[in-house]
Design a protein around this motif. Structure first.
Motif, short mmCIF file in Angstrom:
data_model
loop_
_atom_site.label_atom_id
_atom_site.label_comp_id
_atom_site.label_asym_id
_atom_site.label_seq_id
_atom_site.Cartn_x
_atom_site.Cartn_y
_atom_site.Cartn_z
N PRO A 98 0.80 -1.23 0.00
CA PRO A 98 0.00 0.00 0.00
C PRO A 98 0.83 1.27 0.00
CG PRO A 98 -0.88 -1.58 1.57
CD PRO A 98 0.43 -2.14 1.10
N ARG A 99 1.98 1.23 0.65
CA ARG A 99 2.87 2.39 0.65
C ARG A 99 4.13 2.03 -0.11
NH1 ARG A 99 1.51 6.11 4.78
NH2 ARG A 99 3.14 7.39 3.86
N ASP A 100 4.55 2.83 -1.03
CA ASP A 100 5.78 2.77 -1.84
C ASP A 100 5.70 1.82 -3.02
OD1 ASP A 100 6.78 0.12 -1.30
OD2 ASP A 100 8.01 0.83 0.36
N GLY A 101 4.67 0.97 -3.11
CA GLY A 101 4.47 0.16 -4.31
C GLY A 101 5.39 -1.01 -4.49
N GLY A 102 6.11 -1.41 -3.44
CA GLY A 102 7.01 -2.56 -3.56
C GLY A 102 6.25 -3.82 -3.90
N LEU A 103 6.90 -4.72 -4.63
CA LEU A 103 6.27 -5.97 -5.02
C LEU A 103 6.43 -6.98 -3.90
CD1 LEU A 103 4.84 -7.36 -7.41
CD2 LEU A 103 7.07 -8.24 -8.09
N ALA A 104 5.34 -7.62 -3.51
CA ALA A 104 5.35 -8.62 -2.43
C ALA A 104 4.46 -9.78 -2.83
CB ALA A 104 4.89 -7.99 -1.11
N TYR A 105 4.55 -10.87 -2.07
CA TYR A 105 3.75 -12.07 -2.33
C TYR A 105 2.97 -12.45 -1.08
CZ TYR A 105 6.67 -12.60 -6.48
OH TYR A 105 7.31 -12.39 -7.67
N ARG A 106 1.79 -13.00 -1.27
CA ARG A 106 0.98 -13.44 -0.15
C ARG A 106 1.58 -14.69 0.47
NH1 ARG A 106 -2.81 -9.86 -0.33
NH2 ARG A 106 -3.65 -9.14 -2.32
N GLN A 107 1.41 -14.80 1.78
CA GLN A 107 1.95 -15.95 2.49
C GLN A 107 1.04 -17.17 2.32
OE1 GLN A 107 3.41 -15.17 6.44
NE2 GLN A 107 3.71 -13.01 5.99
N ALA A 108 1.58 -18.32 2.73
CA ALA A 108 0.87 -19.58 2.51
C ALA A 108 -0.49 -19.61 3.21
CB ALA A 108 1.74 -20.74 3.00
#
Length: 335
Positions: A98-108
Motif C-alpha cells: 500500500p505504501r511505496d508500491g514494492g512488489l510482495a507475495y501473499r503468504q501460505a
C-alpha cells in the motif's frame, strides 16, 4: 533483489518474540540464493527448471495461455548447504504494498484469489538433503472466465526453520524465516489495455523555524493500475504559487504496478515560500497509456512569519494612532 518483511507473532521461550518472513523476490536476476540470517551454513536457491539445451536459462516463469487451458512446468530448489533443509512450497499472488508500491507475495496462510490459486504443485512439503536439488512439477489451470491480460504471482519456497536474528534494541527477540519467490507471469489471451490513474493528491507544507524562512513541501498521491497488464510509468509533479509562479517540481519513475493494484507514493518537491496559496499538480503517464492529472490546493502559512507580521502591523497601528493624536493636539493648540 528486494526484501519485503511481514511480521507475525510466534510462541517461543522468551517474553516477546516476532517471526519475520523475508522474501527474496526474483524475476530479473540470476539464480537467487538465500543465506541464513544467523550466520549458519544454510544456503539454497530457487529457479525455473532448465528445459534443455537451446532454450536458454530462464530467470522467471513467463507464460502465455488461453482460458480453460492447463500449463505444466517445474521449479528447481537446490540445497547449497551442508545439512538438510525442510521446505514449504506453494503458489502465491503478487501485489503492490500500500505504501511505496514494492512488489510482495501473499503468504501460505493467506487466501489466494488469482494465479496463486491456479497453481498446484505435486508436493507442498519436502526435505532436500545437503548438496542436492529437487525439481517439483506444477500445473496452472486457467479458469474459463479468466480475465485477459497479465496475471502476476510467484512460486514460493519457504525454509521451515526458525532462525534467530537476536534481540532488538527494545528487547524483542526476532526469529527469521527466509523465502524465495520466483516470479510467475501468465498472460491470458485477449486484448491488452494498459492504464494508469492518479487520485487522492495531498500537499503537506512544513514551514521554516525562523520568520520569513522558506518551508518545504511534500506531495502525496495514489496511483492505480486501471488496465489488465503491469505498467511502469512516471509521475511529473509541479507545485505552483499565486498567478502560476513555479515553486517546485520533480519527475519520478513509478514502481511496477500490477493490474488492479494501487499504491500511495510521496515526493519532496523542495523549498516553498513562508506564505503562499499553493497548487500541486500530479500527472502520471506510461508508454501506450494516456496521461492523467489530479490537483490539490493548499494555503501555505508560517505561523512565526505571521506572528512577526502581526507584531509589525500592531506597532505601525500604534504609531499611526499616536501620530493622529499628536496632530489633533497641535491643531487644538493653534485654534
Amino acid at each position: 533483489m528486494r526484501l519485503t518483511a511481514r511480521g507475525r507473532a510466534a510462541a517461543r521461550s522468551v517474553p516477546i518474540a516476532v517471526l519475520a518472513v523475508l522474501f527474496t523476490l526474483v524475476g530479473s536476476l540470476p539464480a537467487p540464493v538465500a543465506a541464513a540470517a544467523d550466520g549458519s551454513s544454510q544456503a539454497w536457491s530457487v529457479q525455473p527448471t532448465d528445459k534443455g539445451s537451446g532454450t536458454g536459462r530462464r530467470l522467471a516463469f513467463q507464460l502465455d495461455a488461453v482460458p480453460g487451458s492447463v500449463i505444466r512446468d517445474s521449479v528447481r530448489i537446490s540445497n547449497l548447504s551442508t545439512e538438510p533443509i525442510s521446505f514449504q512450497v506453494y503458489g502465491a499472488d503478487a501485489y503492490n504494498t500500500p505504501r511505496d508500491g514494492g512488489l510482495a507475495y501473499r503468504q501460505a496462510g493467506e487466501a489466494q484469489h488469482d494465479i496463486g490459486e491456479w497453481v498446484k504443485l505435486r508436493t507442498n512439503a519436502l526435505v532436500i538433503p545437503k548438496r542436492r536439488a529437487a525439481d517439483i512439477p506444477f500445473t496452472i489451470t486457467v479458469p474459463e472466465d479468466a480475465t485477459p491480460g497479465t496475471h502476476v504471482g510467484g512460486v514460493i519456497a519457504l525454509d521451515n526453520a526458525l532462525r534467530g536474528a537476536g534481540a532488538t534494541d527494545s528487547g524483542v527477540d526476532v526469529s527469521i524465516q527466509r523465502a524465495i519467490a520466483v516470479r510467475l507471469e501468465l498472460t491470458v489471451s485477449g486484448p491488452l489495455t494498459p492504464g494508469l490513474s492518479v487520485s487522492k493528491v495531498r500537499l503537506d507544507h512544513a514551514p521554516g523555524d525562523a520568520p520569513f524562512e522558506s518551508g518545504t513541501t511534500t506531495v502525496h498521491y495514489t496511483v492505480t493500475n486501471t488496465g489488465n497488464t503491469p505498467v511502469q510509468g512516471k509521475a511529473a509533479i509541479e507545485v505552483t504559487g499565486l498567478f502560476g509562479r513555479t515553486v517546485g517540481g520533480r519527475t519520478k519513475s513509478l514502481p511496477l504496478i500490477l493490474p488492479g493494484q494501487h499504491t500511495e507514493l510521496s515526493l519532496d518537491t523542495g523549498r516553498s515560500p513562508p506564505f503562499d496559496f499553493l497548487t500541486a499538480k500530479v500527472t502520471v503517464s506510461a508508454t501506450g497509456t494516456p496521461a492523467t492529472t489530479a490537483r490539490v490546493h493548499r494555503l501555505a502559512l508560517s505561523w512565526t512569519t505571521l506572528a512577526v507580521v502581526a507584531v509589525i502591523a500592531a506597532l505601525v497601528a500604534v504609531g499611526l494612532s499616536q501620530l493622529r493624536r499628536r496632530r489633533r493636539t497641535l491643531a487644538l493648540e493653534h485654534a
